[in-house]
Enzyme design. Structure first.
Site, mmCIF file in Angstrom:
data_model
loop_
_atom_site.group_PDB
_atom_site.id
_atom_site.type_symbol
_atom_site.label_atom_id
_atom_site.label_comp_id
_atom_site.label_asym_id
_atom_site.label_seq_id
_atom_site.Cartn_x
_atom_site.Cartn_y
_atom_site.Cartn_z
ATOM 1 N N GLU A 122 0.812 -1.223 0.000
ATOM 2 C CA GLU A 122 0.000 0.000 0.000
ATOM 3 C C GLU A 122 0.844 1.270 0.000
ATOM 4 O O GLU A 122 0.399 2.325 0.449
ATOM 5 C CB GLU A 122 -0.997 -0.014 1.166
ATOM 6 C CG GLU A 122 -1.993 -1.151 1.085
ATOM 7 C CD GLU A 122 -3.160 -1.036 2.071
ATOM 8 O OE1 GLU A 122 -3.112 -0.150 2.947
ATOM 9 O OE2 GLU A 122 -4.110 -1.837 1.956
ATOM 10 N N GLU A 222 -5.779 -8.640 0.587
ATOM 11 C CA GLU A 222 -6.452 -8.239 1.825
ATOM 12 C C GLU A 222 -7.912 -7.954 1.541
ATOM 13 O O GLU A 222 -8.237 -7.229 0.598
ATOM 14 C CB GLU A 222 -5.845 -6.962 2.431
ATOM 15 C CG GLU A 222 -4.494 -7.096 3.078
ATOM 16 C CD GLU A 222 -4.049 -5.804 3.755
ATOM 17 O OE1 GLU A 222 -4.923 -5.057 4.257
ATOM 18 O OE2 GLU A 222 -2.835 -5.534 3.773
#
Length: 288
Positions: A122, A222
């Protein structure tokens, strides 16, 4: 290694649409903040193997932090587990330590325990580094492991919103696989809307990836729904909603995409996405 016989049996037992990695994200820290010991890693792996889905695949966020690979890899080998390795890429000093930890683990244990390698997590979503910088880190790690004779896929994990941003196409080009994080909860979706919102994010990511590098697999690295904590607009954190999201999303994912659910344990967080409580019992039913 013991893993080789376990993995061979596993691969022989699954074919076609069933041949997907299904696992969980596991952090290097315990909920109290302490670093996991090798015994803690073994506990995490065996607890998830005891669940109805017999989960043997796990995603790690880093390699050197808390001596992650030095402790998690022998635990994985001893329990017949497989690991999606994380390499933190935000700053050069940390990145160097991460590469060294990965190199040491490969030299000591080989790669039978390894699923693939994710460089960064991320970073694009947070705006920590540019797409060009991230791509170079991916090439760097791939070059290191290829020189060691390792042919595992090397990719990057980021939010679906980062992958559909044309500014990050250079990262897609660098990846062997694309890891997508998507949370309808953080998009303010109701639990009724959540499955449709999730699968739309997968479709949008796949379309963006295929425009740049056709044939590249998108993994769900995720997703999940919180069991407790603050609501996010109309998104309500609750055990019942987490169970609903599992039933309607996880069970479909397991038959159609590589997926790593979030998360094994985080019961001191707000919101908390953990599926295992402090007593090592499942918070909701993990069967499909």
């Amino acid at each position: 290694m013991r893993f080789l016989s376990v993995a061979t049996a596993l691969i022989g037992a699954i074919t076609g649409a069933e041949a997907y990695w299904k696992g969980f994200n596991v952090g290097a820290n315990n909920p109290d903040g302490s670093c996991k010991t090798q015994a803690d890693w073994e506990t995490a792996f065996t607890v998830m193997q005891s669940q109805p889905g017999y989960f043997t695949s796990f995603r790690l966020f880093a390699s050197s932090d808390c001596d992650t690979l030095a402790r998690a890899v022998p635990a994985a080998i001893s329990t017949g587990s497989q690991l999606l390795v994380g390499v933190w890429a935000t700053d050069d000093g940390h990145f160097g330590a991460e590469k060294a930890a990965l190199e040491a683990a490969i030299n000591q244990y080989g790669t039978d325990w390894m699923i693939a390698i994710s460089v960064g997590s991320e970073d694009l979503y947070r705006g920590d580094i540019s797409g060009d910088y991230m791509a170079q880190k991916i090439y760097d790690v791939r070059g290191m492991v290829r020189a060691m004779g390792v042919d595992k896929e090397v990719g990057h994990v980021d939010t679906w919103t980062a992958w559909v941003d044309a500014a990050n196409e250079v990262v897609i080009t660098a990846c062997d696989f694309v890891g997508m994080d998507g949370y309808p909860y953080f998009q303010g979706a109701t639990i009724e809307q959540a499955p449709e919102v999730f699968w739309q994010s997968v479709t949008d990511t796949r379309n963006a990836v295929n425009r740049v590098k056709p044939g590249t697999w998108v993994w769900v690295t995720e997703t999940g729904h919180p069991v407790s904590g603050d609501n996010f607009g109309p998104s309500v954190a609750s055990v019942s909603n987490a169970q609903s999201y599992w039933n309607r999303v996880a069970c479909e994912c397991f038959n159609s995409v590589h997926v790593f659910w979030y998360a094994y344990q985080d019961y001191n967080s707000n919101p908390s996405f953990g599926v295992i409580d402090a007593n090592l019992n499942s918070i909701y039913d993990l069967s499909c």
